[in-house]
Write a protein that holds these residues in place. Structure first.
Motif, PDB file in Angstrom:
ATOM      1  N   ALA A 144       0.701  -1.329  -0.119  1.00  0.00           N
ATOM      2  CA  ALA A 144       0.102  -0.010   0.186  1.00  0.00           C
ATOM      3  C   ALA A 144       0.885   1.005  -0.012  1.00  0.00           C
ATOM      4  O   ALA A 144       2.176   1.073  -0.343  1.00  0.00           O
ATOM      5  CB  ALA A 144      -1.011  -0.070   1.339  1.00  0.00           C
ATOM      6  N   GLU A 145       0.329   2.174   0.274  1.00  0.00           N
ATOM      7  CA  GLU A 145       1.318   3.814   0.308  1.00  0.00           C
ATOM      8  C   GLU A 145       2.117   3.277   1.483  1.00  0.00           C
ATOM      9  O   GLU A 145       2.335   2.594   2.298  1.00  0.00           O
ATOM     10  CB  GLU A 145       0.279   4.723   0.784  1.00  0.00           C
ATOM     11  N   ASP A 146       3.431   4.137   1.242  1.00  0.00           N
ATOM     12  CA  ASP A 146       4.622   4.108   2.047  1.00  0.00           C
ATOM     13  C   ASP A 146       5.152   2.757   2.170  1.00  0.00           C
ATOM     14  O   ASP A 146       5.735   2.419   3.199  1.00  0.00           O
ATOM     15  CB  ASP A 146       4.123   4.696   3.303  1.00  0.00           C
ATOM     16  N   ASP A 147       5.350   1.890   1.093  1.00  0.00           N
ATOM     17  CA  ASP A 147       6.006   0.948   1.073  1.00  0.00           C
ATOM     18  C   ASP A 147       5.423  -0.164   2.367  1.00  0.00           C
ATOM     19  O   ASP A 147       6.249  -0.790   2.899  1.00  0.00           O
ATOM     20  CB  ASP A 147       7.346   0.994   1.193  1.00  0.00           C
ATOM     21  N   ILE A 148       4.159  -0.332   2.505  1.00  0.00           N
ATOM     22  CA  ILE A 148       3.628  -0.990   3.485  1.00  0.00           C
ATOM     23  C   ILE A 148       2.880  -2.267   3.172  1.00  0.00           C
ATOM     24  O   ILE A 148       2.299  -2.328   2.174  1.00  0.00           O
ATOM     25  CB  ILE A 148       2.398  -0.213   4.319  1.00  0.00           C
ATOM     26  N   ALA A 149       3.169  -3.574   3.638  1.00  0.00           N
ATOM     27  CA  ALA A 149       2.698  -4.787   3.036  1.00  0.00           C
ATOM     28  C   ALA A 149       1.273  -4.531   3.356  1.00  0.00           C
ATOM     29  O   ALA A 149       0.935  -4.628   4.513  1.00  0.00           O
ATOM     30  CB  ALA A 149       3.394  -5.830   3.819  1.00  0.00           C
ATOM     31  N   ALA A 150       0.728  -5.029   2.192  1.00  0.00           N
ATOM     32  CA  ALA A 150      -0.993  -5.077   2.525  1.00  0.00           C
ATOM     33  C   ALA A 150      -1.298  -6.491   2.377  1.00  0.00           C
ATOM     34  O   ALA A 150      -2.473  -6.764   3.006  1.00  0.00           O
ATOM     35  CB  ALA A 150      -1.500  -4.097   1.520  1.00  0.00           C
ATOM     36  N   MET A 151      -0.755  -7.258   1.414  1.00  0.00           N
ATOM     37  CA  MET A 151      -1.083  -8.508   1.468  1.00  0.00           C
ATOM     38  C   MET A 151       0.158  -9.345   0.837  1.00  0.00           C
ATOM     39  O   MET A 151       0.841  -8.905   0.024  1.00  0.00           O
ATOM     40  CB  MET A 151      -2.199  -8.573   0.252  1.00  0.00           C
ATOM     41  N   ILE A 152       0.398 -10.638   1.150  1.00  0.00           N
ATOM     42  CA  ILE A 152       1.369 -11.707   0.989  1.00  0.00           C
ATOM     43  C   ILE A 152       0.632 -12.863   0.261  1.00  0.00           C
ATOM     44  O   ILE A 152      -0.381 -13.353   0.778  1.00  0.00           O
ATOM     45  CB  ILE A 152       2.078 -11.972   2.044  1.00  0.00           C
ATOM     46  N   LEU A 153       1.217 -12.994  -0.766  1.00  0.00           N
ATOM     47  CA  LEU A 153       0.891 -14.350  -1.791  1.00  0.00           C
ATOM     48  C   LEU A 153       2.167 -15.279  -1.717  1.00  0.00           C
ATOM     49  O   LEU A 153       2.998 -14.791  -2.218  1.00  0.00           O
ATOM     50  CB  LEU A 153       0.507 -13.749  -3.227  1.00  0.00           C
ATOM     51  N   VAL A 154       1.725 -16.521  -1.169  1.00  0.00           N
ATOM     52  CA  VAL A 154       2.644 -17.591  -1.321  1.00  0.00           C
ATOM     53  C   VAL A 154       2.252 -18.604  -2.474  1.00  0.00           C
ATOM     54  O   VAL A 154       0.936 -18.996  -2.311  1.00  0.00           O
ATOM     55  CB  VAL A 154       2.628 -18.250   0.121  1.00  0.00           C
ATOM     56  N   GLU A 155       2.976 -18.803  -3.492  1.00  0.00           N
ATOM     57  CA  GLU A 155       2.625 -19.685  -4.617  1.00  0.00           C
ATOM     58  C   GLU A 155       4.162 -20.204  -4.977  1.00  0.00           C
ATOM     59  O   GLU A 155       5.010 -19.493  -5.248  1.00  0.00           O
ATOM     60  CB  GLU A 155       2.205 -19.116  -5.774  1.00  0.00           C
ATOM     61  N   GLU A 156       4.059 -21.423  -5.579  1.00  0.00           N
ATOM     62  CA  GLU A 156       5.476 -22.086  -6.001  1.00  0.00           C
ATOM     63  C   GLU A 156       6.387 -22.134  -4.712  1.00  0.00           C
ATOM     64  O   GLU A 156       7.587 -21.599  -5.118  1.00  0.00           O
ATOM     65  CB  GLU A 156       5.676 -21.385  -7.274  1.00  0.00           C
ATOM     66  N   SER A 157       6.177 -22.211  -3.615  1.00  0.00           N
ATOM     67  CA  SER A 157       6.917 -22.223  -2.225  1.00  0.00           C
ATOM     68  C   SER A 157       7.003 -23.139  -1.665  1.00  0.00           C
ATOM     69  O   SER A 157       5.772 -23.897  -1.506  1.00  0.00           O
ATOM     70  CB  SER A 157       6.820 -20.974  -1.625  1.00  0.00           C
ATOM     71  N   SER A 158       7.960 -23.677  -0.792  1.00  0.00           N
ATOM     72  CA  SER A 158       8.041 -24.796   0.121  1.00  0.00           C
ATOM     73  C   SER A 158       7.469 -24.218   1.395  1.00  0.00           C
ATOM     74  O   SER A 158       7.841 -25.039   2.529  1.00  0.00           O
ATOM     75  CB  SER A 158       9.260 -25.459   0.121  1.00  0.00           C
ATOM     76  N   LEU A 159       7.398 -23.021   1.746  1.00  0.00           N
ATOM     77  CA  LEU A 159       7.235 -22.233   2.938  1.00  0.00           C
ATOM     78  C   LEU A 159       5.651 -22.992   3.568  1.00  0.00           C
ATOM     79  O   LEU A 159       5.019 -23.279   2.843  1.00  0.00           O
ATOM     80  CB  LEU A 159       7.227 -20.810   2.771  1.00  0.00           C
ATOM     81  N   SER A 160       5.871 -23.073   4.770  1.00  0.00           N
ATOM     82  CA  SER A 160       4.474 -23.812   5.540  1.00  0.00           C
ATOM     83  C   SER A 160       4.399 -22.987   6.557  1.00  0.00           C
ATOM     84  O   SER A 160       4.733 -21.823   6.932  1.00  0.00           O
ATOM     85  CB  SER A 160       4.938 -25.329   5.889  1.00  0.00           C
ATOM     86  N   THR A 161       3.078 -23.584   7.025  1.00  0.00           N
ATOM     87  CA  THR A 161       2.431 -22.883   8.349  1.00  0.00           C
ATOM     88  C   THR A 161       3.089 -23.657   9.211  1.00  0.00           C
ATOM     89  O   THR A 161       3.639 -24.613   9.304  1.00  0.00           O
ATOM     90  CB  THR A 161       0.747 -22.693   8.328  1.00  0.00           C
ATOM     91  N   ALA A 162       2.799 -22.935  10.598  1.00  0.00           N
ATOM     92  CA  ALA A 162       3.385 -23.870  11.780  1.00  0.00           C
ATOM     93  C   ALA A 162       2.600 -25.402  11.984  1.00  0.00           C
ATOM     94  O   ALA A 162       3.275 -26.218  12.541  1.00  0.00           O
ATOM     95  CB  ALA A 162       2.972 -23.139  13.013  1.00  0.00           C
ATOM     96  N   GLU A 163       1.535 -25.282  11.307  1.00  0.00           N
ATOM     97  CA  GLU A 163       0.656 -26.843  11.249  1.00  0.00           C
ATOM     98  C   GLU A 163       1.324 -27.455  10.331  1.00  0.00           C
ATOM     99  O   GLU A 163       0.784 -28.713   9.887  1.00  0.00           O
ATOM    100  CB  GLU A 163      -0.652 -26.534  11.155  1.00  0.00           C
ATOM    101  N   GLY A 164       1.869 -27.083   9.213  1.00  0.00           N
ATOM    102  CA  GLY A 164       2.693 -27.977   8.263  1.00  0.00           C
ATOM    103  C   GLY A 164       2.068 -27.831   6.983  1.00  0.00           C
ATOM    104  O   GLY A 164       2.309 -28.695   5.864  1.00  0.00           O
ATOM    105  N   VAL A 165       0.952 -26.817   6.673  1.00  0.00           N
ATOM    106  CA  VAL A 165       0.305 -26.872   5.669  1.00  0.00           C
ATOM    107  C   VAL A 165       1.254 -25.988   4.609  1.00  0.00           C
ATOM    108  O   VAL A 165       1.440 -24.872   4.806  1.00  0.00           O
ATOM    109  CB  VAL A 165      -0.888 -26.069   5.611  1.00  0.00           C
ATOM    110  N   THR A 166       1.307 -26.429   3.197  1.00  0.00           N
ATOM    111  CA  THR A 166       2.131 -25.668   2.133  1.00  0.00           C
ATOM    112  C   THR A 166       1.186 -25.720   0.935  1.00  0.00           C
ATOM    113  O   THR A 166       0.209 -26.360   0.855  1.00  0.00           O
ATOM    114  CB  THR A 166       3.223 -26.602   1.849  1.00  0.00           C
TER     115      THR A 166
END
Length: 236
Positions: A144-166
């Motif tokens: 958004a304005e001032d280089d503030i993160a408004a939304m993060i998209l995870v796609e084609e990545s091996s990163l997971s949630t704490a519960e192991g969902v990727t």
């Protein structure tokens, strides 16, 4: 000359009784006395045992716990999901409702851009976006304005949630990981869409499921995710 005894004298007389006729009643009375004494002794034993047990229970220390069978630990309950907001540690690159590691929703991305962890990618039909590299590869940040993160998209990545969902997890694995924390959001213009939210406060993780597989993971304020899903397929 002595006179003869009367004829038949003593004839037909039965045998003399054996023993004292008073002996049998005395023997019976003695047996009854022994039974009564034995019953009294048993009764006294029962009373003594009862009194002893009562005194032990009353005098028992309150701090001494009553023995009990094993109890289930909190970890044994069904679906022990962690807090989707995650911890405050920035060194854990886990997808949470706050963001991913040091990359936080509503936080400045200037430092990550300066280090090269995020780079600018020009958009064709979409606004310019920041894309991750190295450990953040496959992550796209919309600002958004001032280089503030408004939304993060995870796609084609091996990163997971704490519960192991990727990305690539099945819908069954998604439901097993979050259980009742998971809510389905059906897009207004597409009743067959499968979008799921896990919320913590005003933020949420969104999972887009297609063909029984998690295809995209989004992190943003809950209302932003709902608006994105209602708008239809997210292409940017």
């Amino acid at each position: 000359m002595s006179s003869p005894s009367p004829a038949g004298a003593g004839a037909g007389a039965g045998p003399e009784p054996l023993g004292d006729p008073h002996e049998e009643p005395a023997r019976t009375g003695g047996s009854r006395l022994r039974v009564a004494v034995l019953a009294l002794v048993v009764l006294l034993i029962v009373v003594l045992v009862t009194v002893a047990a009562t005194m032990w229970a009353v005098g028992r220390s309150p701090s001494e716990p009553t023995p009990a069978g094993p109890t289930a630990s909190p970890a044994a309950s069904a679906n022990p999901s962690a807090d989707p907001a995650g911890s405050d540690a920035d060194d854990e690159l886990l997808i949470t409702t706050r963001g991913i590691g040091p990359l936080r929703i509503s936080g400045s991305v200037a430092e990550l851009t300066a280090t090269g962890a995020l780079g600018t990618e020009p958009g064709d039909f979409c606004p310019d976006r920041l894309v991750g590299s190295d450990e953040l590869a496959g992550v796209v940040v919309y600002t958004a304005e001032d280089d503030i993160a408004a939304m993060i998209l995870v796609e084609e990545s091996s990163l997971s949630t704490a519960e192991g969902v990727t990305v690539g997890s099945t819908s069954a694995e998604l439901r097993e990981a979050y259980g009742e924390q998971l809510t389905r959001h059906t897009a207004e213009n597409n009743p067959y869409s499968e979008n799921y939210l896990v919320s913590s406060g005003t933020l949420a993780i969104g999972f887009t499921v297609s063909q029984d597989t998690v295809g995209k993971i989004l992190v943003a304020p809950t209302e932003v995710l709902r608006a994105v899903y209602d708008a239809g397929e997210f292409h940017c």
